[in-house]
Design a protein around this motif. Structure first.
Motif, PDB file in Angstrom:
ATOM      1  N   LEU A  70       0.813  -1.331  -0.020  1.00 26.17           N
ATOM      2  CA  LEU A  70       0.008  -0.014  -0.104  1.00 26.17           C
ATOM      3  C   LEU A  70       0.879   1.231  -0.003  1.00 26.17           C
ATOM      4  CD1 LEU A  70      -2.680  -1.138   2.648  1.00 26.17           C
ATOM      5  CD2 LEU A  70      -2.808  -1.190   0.296  1.00 26.17           C
ATOM      6  N   ASP A  71       1.989   1.068  -0.061  1.00 23.32           N
ATOM      7  CA  ASP A  71       3.223   2.099   0.074  1.00 23.32           C
ATOM      8  C   ASP A  71       2.658   3.089   1.212  1.00 23.32           C
ATOM      9  OD1 ASP A  71       5.417   3.764  -0.539  1.00 23.32           O
ATOM     10  OD2 ASP A  71       4.286   5.248  -1.775  1.00 23.32           O
ATOM     11  N   MET A  72       2.644   2.393   2.518  1.00 24.53           N
ATOM     12  CA  MET A  72       2.119   3.041   3.494  1.00 24.53           C
ATOM     13  C   MET A  72       3.362   2.894   4.797  1.00 24.53           C
ATOM     14  SD  MET A  72      -1.192   2.890   5.990  1.00 24.53           S
ATOM     15  CE  MET A  72      -2.131   4.016   4.996  1.00 24.53           C
ATOM     16  N   ASP A  73       3.754   3.983   5.316  1.00 26.93           N
ATOM     17  CA  ASP A  73       4.565   3.872   6.554  1.00 26.93           C
ATOM     18  C   ASP A  73       3.710   3.529   7.815  1.00 26.93           C
ATOM     19  OD1 ASP A  73       6.680   4.302   8.088  1.00 26.93           O
ATOM     20  OD2 ASP A  73       6.626   6.608   8.118  1.00 26.93           O
ATOM     21  N   LEU A  74       4.083   2.636   8.275  1.00 24.20           N
ATOM     22  CA  LEU A  74       3.396   2.282   9.793  1.00 24.20           C
ATOM     23  C   LEU A  74       4.341   2.699  11.034  1.00 24.20           C
ATOM     24  CD1 LEU A  74       2.890  -1.614   9.261  1.00 24.20           C
ATOM     25  CD2 LEU A  74       1.362   0.402   8.812  1.00 24.20           C
ATOM     26  N   GLY A  75       5.158   3.584  10.790  1.00 27.40           N
ATOM     27  CA  GLY A  75       5.655   4.359  11.660  1.00 27.40           C
ATOM     28  C   GLY A  75       6.613   3.639  12.681  1.00 27.40           C
ATOM     29  N   THR A  76       6.957   3.842  13.701  1.00 29.55           N
ATOM     30  CA  THR A  76       7.947   3.556  14.588  1.00 29.55           C
ATOM     31  C   THR A  76       7.359   2.900  15.839  1.00 29.55           C
ATOM     32  OG1 THR A  76       8.422   5.465  15.710  1.00 29.55           O
ATOM     33  CG2 THR A  76       9.924   4.809  13.814  1.00 29.55           C
ATOM     34  N   SER A  77       5.982   3.135  15.846  1.00 28.61           N
ATOM     35  CA  SER A  77       5.375   2.585  17.155  1.00 28.61           C
ATOM     36  C   SER A  77       5.269   1.050  17.053  1.00 28.61           C
ATOM     37  CB  SER A  77       3.896   3.106  17.061  1.00 28.61           C
ATOM     38  OG  SER A  77       2.998   2.544  18.164  1.00 28.61           O
ATOM     39  N   GLY A  78       5.308   0.617  18.100  1.00 31.37           N
ATOM     40  CA  GLY A  78       5.391  -0.792  18.320  1.00 31.37           C
ATOM     41  C   GLY A  78       3.884  -1.285  18.674  1.00 31.37           C
ATOM     42  N   ASP A  79       2.898  -0.517  18.810  1.00 32.05           N
ATOM     43  CA  ASP A  79       1.463  -0.751  19.151  1.00 32.05           C
ATOM     44  C   ASP A  79       0.894  -1.507  17.989  1.00 32.05           C
ATOM     45  OD1 ASP A  79      -1.093  -1.006  20.219  1.00 32.05           O
ATOM     46  OD2 ASP A  79      -1.321   1.139  20.297  1.00 32.05           O
ATOM     47  N   LEU A  80       0.418  -2.757  18.196  1.00 30.55           N
ATOM     48  CA  LEU A  80      -0.021  -3.557  17.224  1.00 30.55           C
ATOM     49  C   LEU A  80      -1.380  -3.230  16.812  1.00 30.55           C
ATOM     50  CD1 LEU A  80       0.340  -6.079  15.466  1.00 30.55           C
ATOM     51  CD2 LEU A  80      -0.425  -7.501  17.373  1.00 30.55           C
ATOM     52  N   VAL A  81      -2.229  -2.979  17.694  1.00 33.96           N
ATOM     53  CA  VAL A  81      -3.504  -2.225  17.498  1.00 33.96           C
ATOM     54  C   VAL A  81      -3.526  -1.002  16.706  1.00 33.96           C
ATOM     55  CG1 VAL A  81      -5.618  -1.578  18.490  1.00 33.96           C
ATOM     56  CG2 VAL A  81      -4.609  -3.333  19.621  1.00 33.96           C
ATOM     57  N   ARG A  82      -2.690  -0.194  16.856  1.00 31.74           N
ATOM     58  CA  ARG A  82      -2.511   0.918  16.061  1.00 31.74           C
ATOM     59  C   ARG A  82      -2.141   0.739  14.651  1.00 31.74           C
ATOM     60  NH1 ARG A  82       0.783   4.810  18.818  1.00 31.74           N
ATOM     61  NH2 ARG A  82      -1.025   5.200  20.147  1.00 31.74           N
ATOM     62  N   ARG A  83      -1.303  -0.102  14.516  1.00 29.51           N
ATOM     63  CA  ARG A  83      -0.760  -0.460  13.263  1.00 29.51           C
ATOM     64  C   ARG A  83      -1.999  -1.294  12.429  1.00 29.51           C
ATOM     65  NH1 ARG A  83       4.573  -3.753  14.142  1.00 29.51           N
ATOM     66  NH2 ARG A  83       5.065  -3.479  12.037  1.00 29.51           N
ATOM     67  N   ARG A  84      -2.422  -2.032  13.050  1.00 28.59           N
ATOM     68  CA  ARG A  84      -3.763  -2.801  12.487  1.00 28.59           C
ATOM     69  C   ARG A  84      -4.684  -1.793  11.941  1.00 28.59           C
ATOM     70  NH1 ARG A  84      -3.323  -8.179  12.296  1.00 28.59           N
ATOM     71  NH2 ARG A  84      -1.988  -9.142  13.996  1.00 28.59           N
ATOM     72  N   ARG A  85      -4.869  -0.739  12.721  1.00 27.25           N
ATOM     73  CA  ARG A  85      -6.175   0.130  12.606  1.00 27.25           C
ATOM     74  C   ARG A  85      -5.599   1.163  11.602  1.00 27.25           C
ATOM     75  NH1 ARG A  85      -6.833   3.462  17.605  1.00 27.25           N
ATOM     76  NH2 ARG A  85      -7.159   1.364  18.427  1.00 27.25           N
ATOM     77  N   LEU A  86      -4.320   1.337  11.435  1.00 26.82           N
ATOM     78  CA  LEU A  86      -3.895   2.319  10.275  1.00 26.82           C
ATOM     79  C   LEU A  86      -4.014   1.526   8.794  1.00 26.82           C
ATOM     80  CD1 LEU A  86      -2.322   4.916   9.499  1.00 26.82           C
ATOM     81  CD2 LEU A  86      -0.311   3.429   9.836  1.00 26.82           C
ATOM     82  N   LEU A  87      -3.757   0.433   8.769  1.00 29.91           N
ATOM     83  CA  LEU A  87      -3.645  -0.493   7.643  1.00 29.91           C
ATOM     84  C   LEU A  87      -5.223  -0.704   7.363  1.00 29.91           C
ATOM     85  CD1 LEU A  87      -1.105  -3.172   8.007  1.00 29.91           C
ATOM     86  CD2 LEU A  87      -1.166  -1.626   6.097  1.00 29.91           C
ATOM     87  N   ALA A  88      -6.212  -0.735   8.159  1.00 28.70           N
ATOM     88  CA  ALA A  88      -7.539  -1.016   7.889  1.00 28.70           C
ATOM     89  C   ALA A  88      -8.061   0.267   7.274  1.00 28.70           C
ATOM     90  CB  ALA A  88      -8.355  -1.411   9.051  1.00 28.70           C
ATOM     91  N   ALA A  89      -7.628   1.448   7.736  1.00 29.31           N
ATOM     92  CA  ALA A  89      -8.209   2.797   7.293  1.00 29.31           C
ATOM     93  C   ALA A  89      -7.565   3.127   5.987  1.00 29.31           C
ATOM     94  CB  ALA A  89      -7.859   3.661   8.448  1.00 29.31           C
ATOM     95  N   ALA A  90      -6.511   2.368   5.297  1.00 31.67           N
ATOM     96  CA  ALA A  90      -5.838   2.830   4.219  1.00 31.67           C
ATOM     97  C   ALA A  90      -6.631   3.369   3.266  1.00 31.67           C
ATOM     98  CB  ALA A  90      -4.667   1.701   3.749  1.00 31.67           C
ATOM     99  N   GLY A  91      -7.608   2.564   2.733  1.00 32.07           N
ATOM    100  CA  GLY A  91      -8.367   3.293   1.656  1.00 32.07           C
ATOM    101  C   GLY A  91      -9.064   4.512   1.624  1.00 32.07           C
TER     102      GLY A  91
END
Length: 182
Positions: A70-91
């Motif tokens: 998705l050419d998306m930067d997940l950032g440096t956070s280790g928070d798994l819930v935040r990373r999953r939420r970010l990918l789900a909202a990509a569209g």
């Protein structure tokens, strides 16, 4: 990197698919059992492929690969819930890319905390235009500046936020980033 999984049995053992003459051969059965150990994770992955493509279900080590598609930067956070939420909202984030609301939501998903994004702060830019070389004719024109103020949940480097805002905002718009330590 995916590899063999101890104790994972192949749902389609190779030895059972061979002709009867090879099914009775002990060496061939042991040899194909070794191949089953190598092939079993591949079969398991292909059987569950739709789950690997779902940010809510994908294995944690698979999320960066999915973000790369998705050419998306997940950032440096280790928070798994935040990373999953970010990918789900990509569209939705890509649909609203370049808007104030899209930038605010993207920053919130990346860093959490409180995020304020404002557009329209007026600054004066002095330019010179000279019909005859050498004579200065100063002109003043208003310019908009994007102001980003963030109080992240976890400490984050100002440069990281600044680089992200620079990449996500419209290119013609100058920006100012303020990171408030909380």
């Amino acid at each position: 990197m995916r590899g063999t999984v101890a104790g994972l049995a192949s749902p389609y053992p190779i030895g059972g698919m061979l002709p009867a003459v090879f099914q009775e051969d002990e060496f061939v059965q042991r040899f194909t059992a070794g191949l089953d150990d190598v092939v079993a994770p591949v079969v398991s992955t292909l059987d569950c492929l739709e789950h690997y493509l779902d940010p809510a279900l994908a294995p944690e080590d698979f999320l960066p690969w999915l973000a790369g598609w998705l050419d998306m930067d997940l950032g440096t956070s280790g928070d798994l819930v935040r990373r999953r939420r970010l990918l789900a909202a990509a569209g939705d984030l890509y649909r609203r890319r370049g808007t104030l609301g899209g930038l605010r939501d993207h920053l919130w998903l990346l860093f959490g905390g409180q995020v304020e994004v404002a557009d329209g702060t007026r600054i004066t830019v002095r330019t010179t235009a000279s019909p005859q070389g050498g004579a200065e004719d100063p002109q003043e024109r208003p310019s908009r500046t994007l102001r980003v103020r963030i109080a992240p949940e976890e400490p984050v480097d100002h440069a990281v936020v600044d680089r992200f805002v620079a990449a996500a905002k419209p290119a013609h718009l100058p920006h100012v980033v303020e990171v408030i330590a909380g």
